[in-house]
Design a protein around this motif. Structure first.
Motif, PDB file in Angstrom:
ATOM      1  N   LEU A  21      14.205  -0.973  -0.737  1.00 21.49           N
ATOM      2  CA  LEU A  21      13.974  -2.417  -0.607  1.00 21.49           C
ATOM      3  C   LEU A  21      12.535  -2.764  -0.958  1.00 21.49           C
ATOM      4  CD1 LEU A  21      14.648  -5.298   0.438  1.00 21.49           C
ATOM      5  CD2 LEU A  21      14.107  -4.476   2.732  1.00 21.49           C
ATOM      6  N   GLU A  22      11.594  -2.013  -0.440  1.00 23.01           N
ATOM      7  CA  GLU A  22      10.183  -2.303  -0.696  1.00 23.01           C
ATOM      8  C   GLU A  22       9.845  -2.105  -2.171  1.00 23.01           C
ATOM      9  OE1 GLU A  22       5.862  -1.601   1.442  1.00 23.01           O
ATOM     10  OE2 GLU A  22       7.480  -0.170   1.828  1.00 23.01           O
ATOM     11  N   THR A  23      10.448  -1.105  -2.803  1.00 28.29           N
ATOM     12  CA  THR A  23      10.200  -0.858  -4.226  1.00 28.29           C
ATOM     13  C   THR A  23      10.677  -2.026  -5.074  1.00 28.29           C
ATOM     14  OG1 THR A  23      10.404   1.547  -3.928  1.00 28.29           O
ATOM     15  CG2 THR A  23      10.689   0.680  -6.163  1.00 28.29           C
ATOM     16  N   VAL A  24      11.912  -2.481  -4.842  1.00 36.31           N
ATOM     17  CA  VAL A  24      12.454  -3.623  -5.599  1.00 36.31           C
ATOM     18  C   VAL A  24      11.647  -4.875  -5.311  1.00 36.31           C
ATOM     19  CG1 VAL A  24      14.478  -5.074  -5.977  1.00 36.31           C
ATOM     20  CG2 VAL A  24      14.763  -2.609  -5.613  1.00 36.31           C
ATOM     21  N   VAL A 226       9.677 -10.305   5.424  1.00 37.05           N
ATOM     22  CA  VAL A 226      10.831  -9.402   5.423  1.00 37.05           C
ATOM     23  C   VAL A 226      10.416  -7.949   5.626  1.00 37.05           C
ATOM     24  CG1 VAL A 226      12.653  -8.411   3.960  1.00 37.05           C
ATOM     25  CG2 VAL A 226      12.332 -10.890   4.059  1.00 37.05           C
ATOM     26  N   ILE A 227       9.518  -7.452   4.791  1.00 35.41           N
ATOM     27  CA  ILE A 227       9.148  -6.033   4.846  1.00 35.41           C
ATOM     28  C   ILE A 227       8.470  -5.692   6.162  1.00 35.41           C
ATOM     29  CG2 ILE A 227       7.841  -4.189   3.751  1.00 35.41           C
ATOM     30  CD1 ILE A 227      10.204  -5.174   2.095  1.00 35.41           C
ATOM     31  N   ASP A 228       7.529  -6.511   6.594  1.00 35.08           N
ATOM     32  CA  ASP A 228       6.823  -6.240   7.855  1.00 35.08           C
ATOM     33  C   ASP A 228       7.775  -6.258   9.044  1.00 35.08           C
ATOM     34  OD1 ASP A 228       4.527  -6.041   6.400  1.00 35.08           O
ATOM     35  OD2 ASP A 228       3.622  -7.908   7.100  1.00 35.08           O
ATOM     36  N   THR A 229       8.709  -7.202   9.038  1.00 40.61           N
ATOM     37  CA  THR A 229       9.669  -7.310  10.141  1.00 40.61           C
ATOM     38  C   THR A 229      10.547  -6.066  10.225  1.00 40.61           C
ATOM     39  OG1 THR A 229       9.723  -9.727  10.019  1.00 40.61           O
ATOM     40  CG2 THR A 229      11.590  -8.651  11.086  1.00 40.61           C
ATOM     41  N   LEU A 230      11.081  -5.631   9.091  1.00 36.22           N
ATOM     42  CA  LEU A 230      11.963  -4.465   9.089  1.00 36.22           C
ATOM     43  C   LEU A 230      11.203  -3.181   9.413  1.00 36.22           C
ATOM     44  CD1 LEU A 230      14.275  -5.249   6.048  1.00 36.22           C
ATOM     45  CD2 LEU A 230      14.795  -5.450   8.489  1.00 36.22           C
TER      46      LEU A 230
END
Length: 248
Positions: A21-24, A226-230
């Motif tokens: 997810l982070e890569t995309v 999104v990324i920080d939350t996950l």
């Protein structure tokens, strides 16, 4: 094998989805940031002598959010939630010495709701472990379980937005030793060159560099990153498993 190996397998799978997810996410935001920076323009209005008011004009996002992103969010969340369910399943076996049906890690926003769930989802769990689980509930002020419960509803992560930090302006005198800083993910940086004429020599040379920057980030509809939350939820699930592991 340790009883929590199944829970850790689910946690590992969530982390794999999160890496993808982070890569995309990074590829998409960096591409959009470059496009915005390339098409940016400045408008500079002089307010007083030696004072200017800059405005940066940026074109909006060009491409829609990749459809794979909400899919990866859903897969990450599902595995995190299942990891906690595996934990409760193993706690029931630990207490009763046999597998039990109907167990689940409850996430409740009210004490009354948790009280009801402990009679169903946690009916095979001993009081000590119930108390440990209760401390992790949203009704006790724990935010990461609240986020996890909300994101378990697909409607909560199907609608994503690209948000941005506040535009920042800065001005500095250019130095020959200056080198461009490594850009952050999704960072949009545009520059305006300033020129100065020496009254005695009449020589005009570049003297200042005005810079405007902002950072794009993928956000849920409520504005959360999104990324920080996950990443926060993933870390907390890992901490929860680690805290329960000595109980086995």
């Amino acid at each position: 094998m340790h009883p929590l190996d199944g829970a850790y397998v689910r946690l590992d799978r969530a982390q794999e989805h999160l890496v993808e997810l982070e890569t995309v996410n990074n590829i998409y935001l960096n591409r959009e940031a470059r496009g915005m920076a390339d098409s940016a323009s400045f408008e500079v209005r002089q307010v007083q002598a030696n004072q200017v008011w800059p405005t940066a004009h940026l074109k909006p996002i060009r491409e829609p959010i990749p459809l794979i992103l909400p899919v990866l969010i859903g897969e990450t969340v599902q595995n995190l939630r299942t990891s906690l369910d595996y934990l409760v399943y193993e706690l029931a076996i630990l207490n009763t010495k046999t597998a039990q049906d109907g167990t689940q890690f409850p996430i409740e926003g009210t004490p009354e709701g948790f009280k009801r769930r402990r009679k169903t989802y946690l009916k095979f769990i001993n009081p000590t472990h119930i108390a440990m689980i209760e401390k992790l509930q949203p009704c006790n002020g724990v935010t990461w379980t609240q986020w996890l419960a909300g994101l378990s509803n697909p409607d909560k992560h199907r609608h994503l937005v690209v948000s941005q930090s506040k535009m920042r302006f800065s001005a500095r005198r250019l130095m020959t030793t200056d080198s461009p800083a490594e850009p952050k993910v999704g960072e949009v940086t545009v520059q305006l060159e300033g020129w100065e004429t020496d009254n005695e020599t009449g020589v005009t040379e570049q003297c200042m560099n005005m810079e405007a920057s902002l950072t794009l980030f993928l956000a849920f509809e409520d504005g959360r990153h999104v990324i920080d939350t996950l990443k926060e939820i993933t870390a907390q699930v890992a901490n929860t498993l680690a805290n329960f592991k000595p109980e086995f």
